[in-house]
Design a protein around this motif. Structure first.
Motif, short mmCIF file in Angstrom:
data_model
loop_
_atom_site.label_atom_id
_atom_site.label_comp_id
_atom_site.label_asym_id
_atom_site.label_seq_id
_atom_site.Cartn_x
_atom_site.Cartn_y
_atom_site.Cartn_z
N ILE A 50 0.28 7.73 -15.78
CA ILE A 50 0.97 8.34 -14.62
C ILE A 50 1.07 7.31 -13.50
N VAL A 51 2.30 6.88 -13.24
CA VAL A 51 2.51 5.88 -12.19
C VAL A 51 3.07 6.60 -10.97
N ILE A 52 2.46 6.33 -9.82
CA ILE A 52 2.90 6.98 -8.58
C ILE A 52 3.51 5.95 -7.65
N TYR A 54 4.36 6.55 7.89
CA TYR A 54 3.15 7.07 8.54
C TYR A 54 2.78 8.47 8.10
N SER A 55 3.16 8.85 6.88
CA SER A 55 2.82 10.20 6.45
C SER A 55 1.55 10.20 5.59
N GLY A 56 0.89 9.07 5.49
CA GLY A 56 -0.41 9.03 4.79
C GLY A 56 -0.30 8.74 3.30
N SER A 57 0.81 8.11 2.87
CA SER A 57 0.98 7.88 1.43
C SER A 57 -0.08 6.94 0.87
N THR A 58 -0.50 5.94 1.64
CA THR A 58 -1.51 5.01 1.12
C THR A 58 -2.86 5.73 0.98
N LEU A 59 -3.13 6.60 1.94
CA LEU A 59 -4.39 7.35 1.91
C LEU A 59 -4.45 8.28 0.69
N ILE A 60 -3.39 9.04 0.50
CA ILE A 60 -3.35 9.96 -0.64
C ILE A 60 -3.21 9.18 -1.94
N GLY A 61 -2.39 8.10 -1.88
CA GLY A 61 -2.22 7.24 -3.06
C GLY A 61 -3.56 6.69 -3.52
N SER A 62 -4.39 6.32 -2.58
CA SER A 62 -5.69 5.75 -2.90
C SER A 62 -6.57 6.78 -3.62
N ALA A 63 -6.52 8.03 -3.15
CA ALA A 63 -7.31 9.09 -3.80
C ALA A 63 -6.78 9.35 -5.22
N LEU A 64 -5.45 9.40 -5.36
CA LEU A 64 -4.87 9.65 -6.69
C LEU A 64 -5.17 8.49 -7.64
N ASN A 65 -5.17 7.30 -7.07
CA ASN A 65 -5.42 6.09 -7.86
C ASN A 65 -6.82 6.08 -8.49
N SER A 66 -7.73 6.85 -7.90
CA SER A 66 -9.09 6.91 -8.44
C SER A 66 -9.17 7.78 -9.70
N SER A 74 -8.60 8.68 -13.53
CA SER A 74 -8.62 7.75 -14.67
C SER A 74 -7.24 7.57 -15.32
N ARG A 75 -6.31 8.51 -15.08
CA ARG A 75 -4.99 8.38 -15.73
C ARG A 75 -3.86 8.16 -14.73
N MET A 76 -4.20 7.95 -13.47
CA MET A 76 -3.14 7.75 -12.47
C MET A 76 -3.24 6.39 -11.80
N LEU A 77 -2.08 5.83 -11.50
CA LEU A 77 -2.05 4.53 -10.82
C LEU A 77 -1.07 4.62 -9.66
N TYR A 78 -1.56 4.34 -8.47
CA TYR A 78 -0.67 4.32 -7.30
C TYR A 78 -0.21 2.88 -7.09
N VAL A 79 1.11 2.66 -7.08
CA VAL A 79 1.63 1.29 -7.01
C VAL A 79 2.25 0.94 -5.67
N GLY A 80 2.32 1.89 -4.75
CA GLY A 80 2.84 1.59 -3.41
C GLY A 80 4.35 1.48 -3.38
N GLU A 81 4.83 0.67 -2.45
CA GLU A 81 6.26 0.62 -2.15
C GLU A 81 6.98 -0.41 -3.03
N ILE A 82 7.22 -0.01 -4.26
CA ILE A 82 7.85 -0.91 -5.23
C ILE A 82 9.21 -1.41 -4.73
N ASN A 83 9.88 -0.60 -3.91
CA ASN A 83 11.21 -1.01 -3.42
C ASN A 83 11.14 -2.25 -2.52
#
Ligand SMILES: [Zn+2]
Length: 289
Positions: A98-100, A16-28, A30-39
């Motif tokens: 850049i993979v996040i 609940y620290s907002g990773s999806t929210l920030i991940g979504s902004a970073l994902n926009s 052109s060189r970054m990709l937010y992949v979420g909880e790969i684990n």
């Protein structure tokens, strides 16, 4: 892609620290990709036992479609690779260097990174004010709160210690700062990963395809009715959205006021919690009204 061109960024912190929210902004970007909880890929759960709940792409779960990045076939393929190979594979199929990773667990950072790659690895320590974190737990019915307060403190203590131990550069991002001044925080993150800021990050209109995460962060581009339906079909445990997100703003505001004093007291009375919070840049007034 040049070897020096690639970077894996791990987001660590509590739920609940907002990773999806920030991940979504970073994902926009052109060189970054937010992949979420790969684990939370089933094969990784079996291998590393870090999470009990397997997950797939939340966007495609909500909208009931087959994911282009995390299709069943790709999830299986990824499960047979080491996390480091997985990040390379994802770079290859998406052409984003850049993979996040938003797995957030510090143990995941320990098993999925390597000392040899420390020049290609960075960490974002993502935090949410402990008072707001405990409110999120309360709204989801997660108890006892004193144990969650201890977990918040220990998570960030461990995050800072582990980054130092592994020699990984880290940046603290406070969710509240992002909500108040998104551009300033996104510029900081861009500077940290060595990229220029792109205005479209503020729009976060790029569809996000990431494993797990908070379905509430998809409210911007998925209709609320669809989210409510999915929530009712699957239940809180599987579809981990804050139920308050689905209520009206007024109800949600009233609910978050309830118990606030008790949660503030708990935050101040939990041994060592404030020390860790101030290390992360919070000040005393952040814990009060
Ligand atoms: Zn998807």
């Amino acid at each position: 892609m040049k070897k020096s061109d690639k970077l894996t960024v791990y987001i660590v912190g509590t739920a609940y620290s907002g990773s999806t929210l920030i991940g979504s902004a970073l994902n926009s970007h052109s060189r970054m990709l937010y992949v979420g909880e790969i684990n939370r890929i089933p094969a990784y759960i079996k291998q590393y036992n870090h999470s009990k709940h397997p997950a797939s792409c939340t966007n495609c779960l909500i909208t009931d479609q087959q994911c282009k990045i995390f299709s069943e076939k790709n999830i299986q393929k990824i499960g047979n690779m080491s996390p480091i190979k997985t990040f390379d594979y994802i770079r290859k199929i998406t052409q984003k260097p850049i993979v996040i990773d938003g797995s957030k667990l510090i143990d995941w950072l320990r098993v999925s990174t390597s000392k040899d790659l420390s020049d290609q690895t960075k960490v974002i320590i993502l935090t949410k004010n402990p008072v707001s974190y405990l409110q999120s737990c309360k709204q989801r019915g997660i108890e006892p709160l004193w144990a969650e307060a201890n977990a918040w403190r220990d998570t960030y203590f461990d995050a800072m210690r582990t980054c130092s131990r592994l020699g990984l550069p880290c940046l603290v991002v406070r969710l509240e700062d992002f909500l108040r001044a998104p551009e300033r925080v996104l510029r900081q993150v861009c500077g940290f990963v060595g990229e220029g800021f792109e205005k479209r990050m503020l729009e976060a209109k790029m569809p996000l395809h990431a494993i797990g995460g908070n379905p509430g962060a998809y409210l911007g581009y998925v209709d609320k009715k669809i989210l409510v339906n999915r929530y009712e079909e699957m239940g809180q445990k599987e579809f981990d959205i804050n139920p308050m997100r689905l209520k009206t703003k007024l109800v949600s505001k009233l609910q978050s006021r309830k118990n606030l004093r008790a949660i503030q007291n708990l935050t101040l009375e939990t041994p060592g919690l404030i020390d860790i919070a101030t290390q992360l840049g919070y000040v005393y007034s952040d814990f009060l009204d």
